[in-house]
Design an enzyme around this catalytic site. Structure first.
Site, PDB file in Angstrom:
ATOM      1  N   GLY A  17      -9.154   2.123 -13.374  1.00 18.33           N
ATOM      2  CA  GLY A  17      -9.263   2.171 -14.830  1.00 18.33           C
ATOM      3  C   GLY A  17     -10.617   2.706 -15.269  1.00 18.33           C
ATOM      4  NE  ARG A  98       9.021  -5.293   3.066  1.00 15.97           N
ATOM      5  CZ  ARG A  98      10.053  -4.465   3.177  1.00 15.97           C
ATOM      6  NH1 ARG A  98       9.857  -3.171   3.167  1.00 15.97           N
ATOM      7  NH2 ARG A  98      11.271  -4.935   3.309  1.00 15.97           N
ATOM      8  CG  ASN A 131       0.032   1.309  -3.912  1.00 13.64           C
ATOM      9  OD1 ASN A 131       0.865   2.182  -4.088  1.00 13.64           O
ATOM     10  ND2 ASN A 131      -1.215   1.547  -3.542  1.00 13.64           N
ATOM     11  CG  ASP A 159      -0.078  10.207  -1.155  1.00 11.73           C
ATOM     12  OD1 ASP A 159      -0.926   9.549  -0.544  1.00 11.73           O
ATOM     13  OD2 ASP A 159       0.733   9.704  -1.961  1.00 11.73           O
ATOM     14  CG  HIS A 187       1.538   6.047  -2.566  1.00 12.20           C
ATOM     15  ND1 HIS A 187       0.607   6.963  -2.146  1.00 12.20           N
ATOM     16  CD2 HIS A 187       0.856   4.909  -2.804  1.00 12.20           C
ATOM     17  CE1 HIS A 187      -0.585   6.392  -2.140  1.00 12.20           C
ATOM     18  NE2 HIS A 187      -0.465   5.146  -2.537  1.00 12.20           N
TER      19      HIS A 187
HETATM   20  P1  NAX Z   1      -8.483  -3.299  -9.149  1.00  9.27           P
HETATM   21  O1  NAX Z   1      -8.162  -4.578  -8.489  1.00  9.27           O
HETATM   22  O2  NAX Z   1      -9.886  -2.810  -9.224  1.00  9.27           O
HETATM   23  O3  NAX Z   1      -7.940  -3.351 -10.653  1.00  9.27           O
HETATM   24  C1  NAX Z   1      -6.681  -3.823 -10.990  1.00  9.27           C
HETATM   25  C2  NAX Z   1      -6.764  -4.338 -12.407  1.00  9.27           C
HETATM   26  O4  NAX Z   1      -5.443  -4.643 -12.824  1.00  9.27           O
HETATM   27  C3  NAX Z   1      -7.601  -5.597 -12.560  1.00  9.27           C
HETATM   28  O5  NAX Z   1      -8.534  -5.413 -13.600  1.00  9.27           O
HETATM   29  C4  NAX Z   1      -6.554  -6.664 -12.936  1.00  9.27           C
HETATM   30  O6  NAX Z   1      -7.083  -7.641 -13.822  1.00  9.27           O
HETATM   31  C5  NAX Z   1      -5.507  -5.798 -13.610  1.00  9.27           C
HETATM   32  N1  NAX Z   1      -4.166  -6.409 -13.669  1.00  9.27           N
HETATM   33  C6  NAX Z   1      -3.550  -7.185 -12.743  1.00  9.27           C
HETATM   34  N2  NAX Z   1      -2.359  -7.585 -13.187  1.00  9.27           N
HETATM   35  C7  NAX Z   1      -2.185  -7.027 -14.403  1.00  9.27           C
HETATM   36  C8  NAX Z   1      -1.159  -7.094 -15.363  1.00  9.27           C
HETATM   37  N3  NAX Z   1      -0.066  -7.809 -15.163  1.00  9.27           N
HETATM   38  N4  NAX Z   1      -1.314  -6.397 -16.520  1.00  9.27           N
HETATM   39  C9  NAX Z   1      -2.432  -5.691 -16.740  1.00  9.27           C
HETATM   40  N5  NAX Z   1      -3.456  -5.620 -15.874  1.00  9.27           N
HETATM   41  C10 NAX Z   1      -3.327  -6.273 -14.719  1.00  9.27           C
HETATM   42  O7  NAX Z   1      -7.517  -2.218  -8.469  1.00  9.27           O
HETATM   43  P2  NAX Z   1      -7.660  -0.628  -8.455  1.00  9.27           P
HETATM   44  O8  NAX Z   1      -8.520  -0.230  -7.340  1.00  9.27           O
HETATM   45  O9  NAX Z   1      -7.979  -0.168  -9.813  1.00  9.27           O
HETATM   46  O10 NAX Z   1      -6.169  -0.216  -8.019  1.00  9.27           O
HETATM   47  C11 NAX Z   1      -5.067  -0.450  -8.855  1.00  9.27           C
HETATM   48  C12 NAX Z   1      -3.778  -0.190  -8.126  1.00  9.27           C
HETATM   49  O11 NAX Z   1      -3.676   1.174  -7.727  1.00  9.27           O
HETATM   50  C13 NAX Z   1      -3.588  -0.995  -6.846  1.00  9.27           C
HETATM   51  O12 NAX Z   1      -2.273  -1.506  -6.816  1.00  9.27           O
HETATM   52  C14 NAX Z   1      -3.759   0.047  -5.755  1.00  9.27           C
HETATM   53  O13 NAX Z   1      -3.070  -0.318  -4.580  1.00  9.27           O
HETATM   54  C15 NAX Z   1      -3.146   1.246  -6.421  1.00  9.27           C
HETATM   55  N6  NAX Z   1      -3.459   2.560  -5.840  1.00  9.27           N
HETATM   56  C16 NAX Z   1      -2.467   3.490  -5.838  1.00  9.27           C
HETATM   57  C17 NAX Z   1      -2.656   4.769  -5.359  1.00  9.27           C
HETATM   58  C18 NAX Z   1      -1.561   5.773  -5.369  1.00  9.27           C
HETATM   59  O14 NAX Z   1      -1.778   6.871  -4.854  1.00  9.27           O
HETATM   60  N7  NAX Z   1      -0.369   5.541  -5.926  1.00  9.27           N
HETATM   61  C19 NAX Z   1      -3.958   5.155  -4.763  1.00  9.27           C
HETATM   62  C20 NAX Z   1      -5.097   4.301  -5.196  1.00  9.27           C
HETATM   63  C21 NAX Z   1      -4.787   2.835  -5.307  1.00  9.27           C
HETATM   64  O15 NAX Z   1      -4.871   2.269  -4.034  1.00  9.27           O
END
Ligand code: NAX
Length: 328
Positions: A17, A98, A131, A159, A187
């Site tokens: 974010g 999982r 994810n 990717d 992914h």
């Molecule tokens: P962070 O843990 O830094 O941030 C996640 C944020 O989401 C936190 O601020 C948390 O409070 C908030 N959150 C949790 N539940 C929520 C909800 N119900 N409503 C609104 N906000 C909520 O994670 P970050 O590094 O920013 O990664 C976010 C997601 O992206 C993860 O699931 C990660 O695995 C995924 N990714 C996906 C990628 C892709 O290629 N599709 C690559 C990058 C990343 O790994």
């Protein structure tokens, strides 16, 4: 003057974010002439940090940024949304099975899908980054029966970009010379980056590389395990590159692919290439006028077939697991 586009970002206080919001506000998501309003959705623990980020956004005095609101309630967060970036998700923690991961994320993406169904604008486009992205997108889509299914997409653009970069490094080409690369499937570590239809400065990429062992033993695993390599090196997961890919995904979807090129998006399958209908799988797509289409008629060799099938089988397993949990 144009009406601002409402962009909802979940997980706004997270590391992706933080890397994403400033680029949306500066015009990289939709274009340098498109004003935006940001709607940030966070859980209560994330609200204060989101407020801090909003203060910094104010401090940038971005001409295109016409408002920032922060919400805890998805029904409000998605109200009037034209674009939704679902970034916030429940990460896998130590000892988590999982099934636990899928059900924790179902608890997030099912209500968010419902809120999108009930409150988003008619032209809503959704990108799921959190994810397991493909299956989270499926859960949200299933909870939004009034929204056309094809508006729900999952991110495989990171990717895709990683694969282009690896291929450029191997061949000495410039990234902009590489076209028609495809990420197929999930992914996840089973994803399949396909260079057999890719071109490097107009020549077939597989022929330019000329080294099938490199493709199988180096290229594919390097791309598929790049996320883990970033964590190992940086001590934190990909953030700026993930945000960049989210920007690319939406920008391409809205503004189109270049003539003669395509991109990769996780989208609901229409059955093309033997991927069961309804699974949210990555495909080669062209985009035009805000719509995408799967590139048809590609010949799939045995090497590719085996890998596409394995990744798609994993998607089917994830779908069956969330179905069993009552999330579909
Ligand atoms: P962070 O843990 O830094 O941030 C996640 C944020 O989401 C936190 O601020 C948390 O409070 C908030 N959150 C949790 N539940 C929520 C909800 N119900 N409503 C609104 N906000 C909520 O994670 P970050 O590094 O920013 O990664 C976010 C997601 O992206 C993860 O699931 C990660 O695995 C995924 N990714 C996906 C990628 C892709 O290629 N599709 C690559 C990058 C990343 O790994």
């Amino acid at each position: 003057t144009r009406t601002p586009v409402n962009v909802t970002v979940t997980g706004a206080a997270g590391q992706i974010g933080y890397a994403l919001l400033f680029r949306i506000a500066s015009g990289h998501l939709l274009g340098a002439d498109v004003p935006v309003k940001l709607r940030l959705l966070e859980i209560p623990q994330g609200v204060k940090a989101a407020e801090g980020t909003a203060m910094e956004l104010d401090d940038c005095a971005f001409p295109l940024l016409k408002g920032i609101d922060i919400f805890e309630d998805p029904n409000k967060g998605f109200e009037g949304a034209n674009i939704a970036l679902l970034v916030g998700a429940r990460p896998r923690t130590k000892g988590m099975e999982r099934g636990d991961l899928l059900s924790a994320n179902g608890g997030i993406f099912k209500p968010q899908g419902k809120a999108i169904n009930d409150h988003a604008a008619d032209d809503i486009k959704v990108l799921v980054v959190g994810n397991p992205a493909n299956t989270n997108a499926l859960i949200a889509q299933a909870a939004a029966p009034d929204v056309p299914a094809e508006r729900f997409t999952a991110m495989t653009r990171l990717d895709h970009n990683r694969a282009i970069s690896q291929l450029a490094a191997k061949t000495g080409a410039s990234v902009e010379d590489i076209k028609r690369l495809t990420i197929w499937g999930n992914h996840s570590a089973t994803q399949y980056p396909d260079i057999f239809h890719a071109e490097i400065a107009g020549k077939n990429a597989a022929e330019v590389v000329g080294d099938q062992a490199w493709v199988a033993d180096t290229f594919i695993p390097t791309v598929a395990k790049r996320g883990a390599a970033i964590i190992e090196a940086r001590g934190a997961s990909s953030a700026a590159s993930a945000a960049n890919a989210a920007i690319d995904h939406v920008h391409t979807w809205v503004n189109g692919t270049a003539e003669g090129d395509w991109t990769s998006m996780g989208i609901p399958s229409d059955g093309s290439y033997g991927v069961p209908e309804g699974l949210i799988s990555s495909f080669p797509v062209t985009c035009k006028d805000g719509k995408y289409e799967i590139v048809q008629g590609l010949e799939i060799n045995d090497f590719s077939r085996e890998r596409i099938d394995a990744s798609v089988a994993e998607l089917a397993e994830e779908r069956d697991a969330v179905r069993e949990l009552g999330l579909l």
